[in-house]
Design a protein around this motif. Sequence first.
Motif, PDB file in Angstrom:
ATOM      1  N   ILE A 163       6.541   1.026 -22.085  1.00 32.11           N
ATOM      2  CA  ILE A 163       5.125   1.397 -22.004  1.00 32.11           C
ATOM      3  C   ILE A 163       4.940   2.514 -20.981  1.00 32.11           C
ATOM      4  CG2 ILE A 163       2.812   0.568 -21.443  1.00 32.11           C
ATOM      5  CD1 ILE A 163       3.696  -2.205 -22.382  1.00 32.11           C
ATOM      6  N   VAL A 164       5.589   2.368 -19.824  1.00 39.76           N
ATOM      7  CA  VAL A 164       5.519   3.423 -18.814  1.00 39.76           C
ATOM      8  C   VAL A 164       6.123   4.710 -19.358  1.00 39.76           C
ATOM      9  CG1 VAL A 164       6.302   4.139 -16.530  1.00 39.76           C
ATOM     10  CG2 VAL A 164       5.546   1.785 -16.899  1.00 39.76           C
ATOM     11  N   LEU A 214      -3.869  -3.089 -18.025  1.00 39.03           N
ATOM     12  CA  LEU A 214      -3.139  -1.878 -17.679  1.00 39.03           C
ATOM     13  C   LEU A 214      -1.970  -2.186 -16.751  1.00 39.03           C
ATOM     14  CD1 LEU A 214      -6.253   0.354 -16.930  1.00 39.03           C
ATOM     15  CD2 LEU A 214      -4.877   0.374 -19.024  1.00 39.03           C
ATOM     16  N   ILE A 215      -0.930  -1.384 -16.840  1.00 39.22           N
ATOM     17  CA  ILE A 215       0.186  -1.437 -15.889  1.00 39.22           C
ATOM     18  C   ILE A 215      -0.171  -0.534 -14.709  1.00 39.22           C
ATOM     19  CG2 ILE A 215       2.586  -0.711 -15.518  1.00 39.22           C
ATOM     20  CD1 ILE A 215       3.192  -1.619 -18.355  1.00 39.22           C
ATOM     21  N   LEU A 216       0.132  -0.985 -13.505  1.00 35.86           N
ATOM     22  CA  LEU A 216      -0.223  -0.244 -12.296  1.00 35.86           C
ATOM     23  C   LEU A 216       0.782   0.860 -12.007  1.00 35.86           C
ATOM     24  CD1 LEU A 216      -1.038  -3.308 -10.022  1.00 35.86           C
ATOM     25  CD2 LEU A 216      -2.642  -1.997 -11.437  1.00 35.86           C
ATOM     26  N   GLN A 217       0.263   2.002 -11.585  1.00 34.36           N
ATOM     27  CA  GLN A 217       1.110   3.113 -11.151  1.00 34.36           C
ATOM     28  C   GLN A 217       0.613   3.611  -9.790  1.00 34.36           C
ATOM     29  OE1 GLN A 217       2.757   6.498 -13.654  1.00 34.36           O
ATOM     30  NE2 GLN A 217       1.031   7.560 -12.726  1.00 34.36           N
ATOM     31  N   TRP A 218       1.547   3.779  -8.884  1.00 38.19           N
ATOM     32  CA  TRP A 218       1.229   4.277  -7.538  1.00 38.19           C
ATOM     33  C   TRP A 218       2.134   5.464  -7.259  1.00 38.19           C
ATOM     34  CZ3 TRP A 218      -2.109   1.999  -3.790  1.00 38.19           C
ATOM     35  CH2 TRP A 218      -2.017   2.545  -2.501  1.00 38.19           C
ATOM     36  N   ARG A 219       1.541   6.551  -6.796  1.00 35.69           N
ATOM     37  CA  ARG A 219       2.295   7.766  -6.486  1.00 35.69           C
ATOM     38  C   ARG A 219       2.092   8.090  -5.018  1.00 35.69           C
ATOM     39  NH1 ARG A 219       1.869  13.318  -6.330  1.00 35.69           N
ATOM     40  NH2 ARG A 219       3.540  14.503  -7.368  1.00 35.69           N
ATOM     41  N   ALA A 220       3.188   8.221  -4.267  1.00 38.10           N
ATOM     42  CA  ALA A 220       3.093   8.474  -2.831  1.00 38.10           C
ATOM     43  C   ALA A 220       4.102   9.541  -2.430  1.00 38.10           C
ATOM     44  CB  ALA A 220       3.372   7.190  -2.046  1.00 38.10           C
ATOM     45  N   ASP A 221       3.630  10.563  -1.724  1.00 36.75           N
ATOM     46  CA  ASP A 221       4.545  11.578  -1.209  1.00 36.75           C
ATOM     47  C   ASP A 221       5.631  10.896  -0.384  1.00 36.75           C
ATOM     48  OD1 ASP A 221       5.491  13.678   0.900  1.00 36.75           O
ATOM     49  OD2 ASP A 221       4.448  14.849  -0.620  1.00 36.75           O
ATOM     50  N   VAL A 222       6.866  11.328  -0.553  1.00 38.74           N
ATOM     51  CA  VAL A 222       7.968  10.655   0.133  1.00 38.74           C
ATOM     52  C   VAL A 222       7.836  10.727   1.645  1.00 38.74           C
ATOM     53  CG1 VAL A 222       9.616  10.906  -1.770  1.00 38.74           C
ATOM     54  CG2 VAL A 222       9.417  12.733  -0.056  1.00 38.74           C
ATOM     55  N   SER A 223       7.087  11.715   2.151  1.00 39.14           N
ATOM     56  CA  SER A 223       6.924  11.855   3.598  1.00 39.14           C
ATOM     57  C   SER A 223       5.751  11.036   4.131  1.00 39.14           C
ATOM     58  CB  SER A 223       6.718  13.331   3.965  1.00 39.14           C
ATOM     59  OG  SER A 223       5.504  13.826   3.408  1.00 39.14           O
ATOM     60  N   LEU A 274      -2.737   3.625 -20.892  1.00 37.83           N
ATOM     61  CA  LEU A 274      -1.715   2.590 -20.744  1.00 37.83           C
ATOM     62  C   LEU A 274      -1.504   2.162 -19.296  1.00 37.83           C
ATOM     63  CD1 LEU A 274       0.918   4.212 -23.148  1.00 37.83           C
ATOM     64  CD2 LEU A 274      -0.471   2.180 -23.632  1.00 37.83           C
ATOM     65  N   LEU A 275      -1.673   3.085 -18.384  1.00 42.67           N
ATOM     66  CA  LEU A 275      -1.429   2.821 -16.969  1.00 42.67           C
ATOM     67  C   LEU A 275      -2.727   2.952 -16.180  1.00 42.67           C
ATOM     68  CD1 LEU A 275       1.838   4.936 -16.406  1.00 42.67           C
ATOM     69  CD2 LEU A 275       1.610   2.643 -17.384  1.00 42.67           C
ATOM     70  N   ALA A 276      -2.727   2.372 -14.987  1.00 40.44           N
ATOM     71  CA  ALA A 276      -3.829   2.539 -14.049  1.00 40.44           C
ATOM     72  C   ALA A 276      -3.286   3.277 -12.833  1.00 40.44           C
ATOM     73  CB  ALA A 276      -4.404   1.184 -13.632  1.00 40.44           C
ATOM     74  N   ARG A 277      -3.766   4.491 -12.637  1.00 41.17           N
ATOM     75  CA  ARG A 277      -3.349   5.263 -11.461  1.00 41.17           C
ATOM     76  C   ARG A 277      -4.178   4.814 -10.274  1.00 41.17           C
ATOM     77  NH1 ARG A 277      -4.832  10.200  -9.096  1.00 41.17           N
ATOM     78  NH2 ARG A 277      -6.318  10.701 -10.764  1.00 41.17           N
ATOM     79  N   LEU A 278      -3.500   4.255  -9.275  1.00 36.53           N
ATOM     80  CA  LEU A 278      -4.164   3.660  -8.119  1.00 36.53           C
ATOM     81  C   LEU A 278      -4.269   4.641  -6.958  1.00 36.53           C
ATOM     82  CD1 LEU A 278      -2.422   0.163  -7.911  1.00 36.53           C
ATOM     83  CD2 LEU A 278      -4.810   0.571  -8.525  1.00 36.53           C
TER      84      LEU A 278
END
Length: 235
Positions: free
Chosen positions: A10-11, A201-210, A167-171
């Motif tokens: 799904i992702v 929805l499937i959860l999605q989290w995006r975080a800068d590596v720094s 499909l996803l939830a951008r948090l």
Amino acid sequence: MSFDEGGIPIVQLAWERRLGLHDGAIGRAAEPDTGRVVKRDDDAVTLSFIRLWGRSLLVGPGWVVDAAAGFTDAELTDHATLLGLTRAYGGHGLGTASLYFADDLPLVQPATELAVSAGNPAAVRLELQCPPDDANEVRLGTLEHKFTLMNEDVPLACGAYTEWQGLLARLGVLVAPDQRRQGWGLLAASVAAHEALASGLILQWRADVSNFASNALARSLGLEWAGTQTSVRLG
């Protein structure tokens, strides 16, 4: 474990649609760590290299996709590599971000009773209290569903999400500067996350590596790390 492997297709489907790939393109790639999905788009204004559960995707103009063919996945994950490939064409770094996902999360219980304000007004007030860099990174205005924790009339933190490819939830989460390190971010993120899960929805989290705080919050929330996205904008 907060993510069942059955949710991986799904992702992958959400990212395929986001990047303009055929449905199933990632799943049909060669074995993890040996196959790379490539999308040549000569109209693209960004070059992106994404890694998800060992599979990799490279999307950008044909000239730079071809130039990247001789590099390993590990090298393309390094932001400096993409900058080097695009420097002569005005490449501007957008950084490398960690990608996290979850299809179930434990509940986070507040230590005290708080009101939750749904909608824009409280979230806008909170955003105005925060440094521009913080507000621009979270971009609450792009997240449709907002849940702001309130102490009487004072906004403490806002957790929010928006549907991503259906499909996803951008948090995202934003905390008032004078209320940080008190657990409000975790609680606000949990409220938004469970609202999204309840919507299927499937959860999605995006975080800068720094961004140590954002990555730590994702892990504390119970999301599972799945890979990275490294991008540059082309001049």
